[in-house]
Write an enzyme that holds these catalytic residues in place. Structure first.
Site, short mmCIF file in Angstrom:
data_model
loop_
_atom_site.label_atom_id
_atom_site.label_comp_id
_atom_site.label_asym_id
_atom_site.label_seq_id
_atom_site.Cartn_x
_atom_site.Cartn_y
_atom_site.Cartn_z
N ARG A 1 0.83 -1.21 0.00
CA ARG A 1 0.00 0.00 0.00
C ARG A 1 0.87 1.26 0.00
NH1 ARG A 1 -4.67 1.63 4.50
NH2 ARG A 1 -4.86 3.82 3.88
N CYS B 1 -18.56 -2.45 1.25
CA CYS B 1 -17.76 -1.31 1.69
C CYS B 1 -18.51 -0.64 2.83
CB CYS B 1 -17.58 -0.33 0.55
SG CYS B 1 -16.80 1.21 1.07
N HIS C 1 -16.49 3.65 -3.64
CA HIS C 1 -15.61 4.79 -3.35
C HIS C 1 -15.80 5.92 -4.37
CE1 HIS C 1 -12.63 2.37 -0.62
NE2 HIS C 1 -13.89 2.29 -0.22
N ASN D 1 -10.31 -4.70 -0.96
CA ASN D 1 -10.36 -3.67 -1.99
C ASN D 1 -9.51 -4.07 -3.19
OD1 ASN D 1 -12.03 -1.51 -1.16
ND2 ASN D 1 -10.57 -1.05 0.48
N TYR E 1 -14.49 9.78 -0.65
CA TYR E 1 -13.50 9.53 -1.71
C TYR E 1 -13.65 10.47 -2.90
CZ TYR E 1 -11.88 5.39 0.70
OH TYR E 1 -11.32 4.55 1.62
C1 G6P Z 1 -12.73 2.81 4.69
C2 G6P Z 1 -13.00 2.18 3.34
C3 G6P Z 1 -12.11 1.00 3.15
C4 G6P Z 1 -10.69 1.42 3.28
C5 G6P Z 1 -10.45 2.07 4.63
C6 G6P Z 1 -9.06 2.63 4.74
O1 G6P Z 1 -13.13 1.96 5.72
O2 G6P Z 1 -14.34 1.79 3.20
O3 G6P Z 1 -12.37 0.44 1.89
O4 G6P Z 1 -9.82 0.33 3.14
O5 G6P Z 1 -11.37 3.12 4.82
O6 G6P Z 1 -8.86 3.04 6.04
P1 G6P Z 1 -7.40 3.17 6.66
O7 G6P Z 1 -7.67 3.45 8.09
O8 G6P Z 1 -6.71 1.86 6.41
O9 G6P Z 1 -6.77 4.31 5.93
MN MN Z 2 -14.47 0.76 1.24
#
Ligand code: G6P
Ligand code: MN
Length: 431
Positions: free
Chosen positions: A90, A165, A195, A144, A254
């Site tokens: 990531r 999601c 998103h 994802n 998003y």
């Molecule tokens: C939300 C989205 C997820 C994403 C996450 C990232 O929950 O729905 O799809 O992966 O945010 O969160 P983070 O805390 O890992 O940045």
């Molecule tokens: Mn999501």
């Protein structure tokens, strides 16, 4: 009844276990199997899971394995929360575009594209294992990019699957709390892709109360009504409300990357760490904490990853399927004729009825032209990305990335793509 969690070594797992315990009176599961390719994380999270569940009911069977087929065999539900390449992957996804003055984000723009190229082939492998070893099982996916995974599963497998999601349910709970009404009574008119979507109207018990929301946003400090003090959620909600005043509809958080490209890029370039690096820190602390709790006397002391409604949504959907409840959730499905103007095989995120037959979209009002235009471009980018990932086709990948609205030119697309291929050594292979 056995439930398997693929990606069981995740820091989100204890929260998911807590959710599964909460629904035990309606879904009588007896066995949990955690599967992960990372034996270290699996050991830590597995020990805590075993400890939590022993306190709930010593008869529950808990196992942990690195063997995917072992996890799948005999399961009725398979919950999937993998992150191919881990958080290190990531961080690369986020950092590489920044070198070219392009937004670097987990699931949106080039970052989401690289994540898709790594994830989709693995998801297909998982799906083939389920088709072979547990064809009657339900797959509930949270990995994802959830929309592209939904399209992949619907178009290329025979599985009973739902891809979800937690953004929509997070907004639903926030608005319900702000209105001081029971969370289950609030329904949202939402349309978009995963998103990338808009909350157009808000209903309480079928009554359209959108004007009340307008009023609330104008007159009240609605941020103080958020059910969490998670920093990321607070910042995102503030931004959404600012955009709401200009758009007249509530955007998914998003959408900031599309509406506020420059501002988002500037913020990311100023930041000391990417979000992935911040999350790496959160995970390190949590895993040490889980180890301590698992070794101690009180299993109830564990702290959750926070900031998400992941577990809540996952277990509600599981129960709605298992008990044929027909509850309404916003999930990802092929549009068919649901969203006027969208290709029938585009994957959209819309309100659906979820029962023992899966998710069926409810009719939605047509998106306005500005919404539809963005949805169509991103849906085309997603469809081409899926083709590129499955065919391992370099040219299709390049054309897909170039189509993404966050990418300024073919030349930059190519430089970013080549940088990803080099950095993700062996995890993105294209010919
Ligand atoms: C939300 C989205 C997820 C994403 C996450 C990232 O929950 O729905 O799809 O992966 O945010 O969160 P983070 O805390 O890992 O940045
Ligand atoms: Mn999501």
């Amino acid at each position: 009844m056995k439930i398997a969690i693929i990606g069981g070594g995740s820091a989100y797992t204890p929260g998911l276990i807590e959710g599964l315990v909460k629904i035990r009176h309606e879904v009588c599961w007896t066995e949990i199997c955690l599967m992960d390719i990372d034996p270290e994380k699996l050991k830590i999270v597995g020990a805590l899971t075993a400890k939590i569940l022993r306190a709930v009911d010593p008869k529950i069977v808990v196992s942990a394995t690195v063997d995917r087929v072992e996890a799948i065999l005999g399961s009725s539900f398979i919950l999937c929360q993998i992150r191919v390449g881990g958080l290190a992957g990531r961080v690369l996804d986020e950092k590489i575009p920044l070198r070219y003055d392009v937004i670097g984000q987990e699931t949106v723009g080039p970052g989401g594209f690289a994540m898709a190229l790594r994830t989709l082939p693995v998801m297909l492998d998982i799906a083939r294992d389920i088709e072979r070893h547990a064809p009657e099982a339900w797959l509930i996916n949270y990995a994802n990019p959830s929309g592209m995974v939904a399209a992949l599963l619907a178009k290329h497998t025979k599985l009973k699957a739902i891809s979800i999601c937690d953004v929509p349910i997070g907004i639903q709970y926030f608005l319900a709390d702000a209105l001081k009404v029971n969370r289950g009574r609030v329904k949202l008119d939402y349309v978009g892709l995963n998103h990338l979507g808009w909350f157009r109207r808000v209903f309480v018990e079928g009554k359209d109360i959108t004007p009340l929301i307008h009023q609330l946003v104008k007159t009240k400090d609605i941020i103080s009504l958020l059910p969490t003090d998670d920093e990321k959620t607070v910042t995102e909600t503030k931004m959404m409300l600012q955009l709401y005043n200009r758009l007249g509809v509530i955007p998914s958080p998003y959408l900031q990357y599309y509406y506020l490209k420059r501002e988002c890029l500037a913020k990311q370039q100023e930041a000391e760490k990417t979000r992935g690096e911040v999350v790496q820190g959160i995970e390190r602390v949590l895993l040490a904490h889980f180890t301590e709790v698992a070794a101690g006397d009180d299993a109830g002391l564990w702290k959750s990853r926070g900031g998400a409604w992941h577990s809540e949504l996952m277990v509600n959907i599981l129960s709605s399927i298992h008990n044929d409840k027909g509850e309404e959730y916003i999930v990802n499905v092929l549009s068919k004729s649901t969203v006027p103007g969208m290709a029938h095989d585009a994957c959209v995120e819309v309100p659906c009825i979820v029962d023992s037959r899966g998710a069926r979209p409810l009719p939605v009002e047509a998106p306005t032209l500005d919404m539809l235009g963005l949805m169509q471009v991103v849906a085309a980018y997603e469809a081409l990305t899926i083709e590129a990932a499955l065919e391992k086709n370099y040219r299709k990948a390049l054309l897909a990335l170039n189509l993404n609205p966050l990418v300024p030119s073919l030349d930059i697309a190519q430089q970013i793509l080549d940088a990803y291929i080099a950095a993700h050594a062996g995890q993105i292979v294209l010919h």
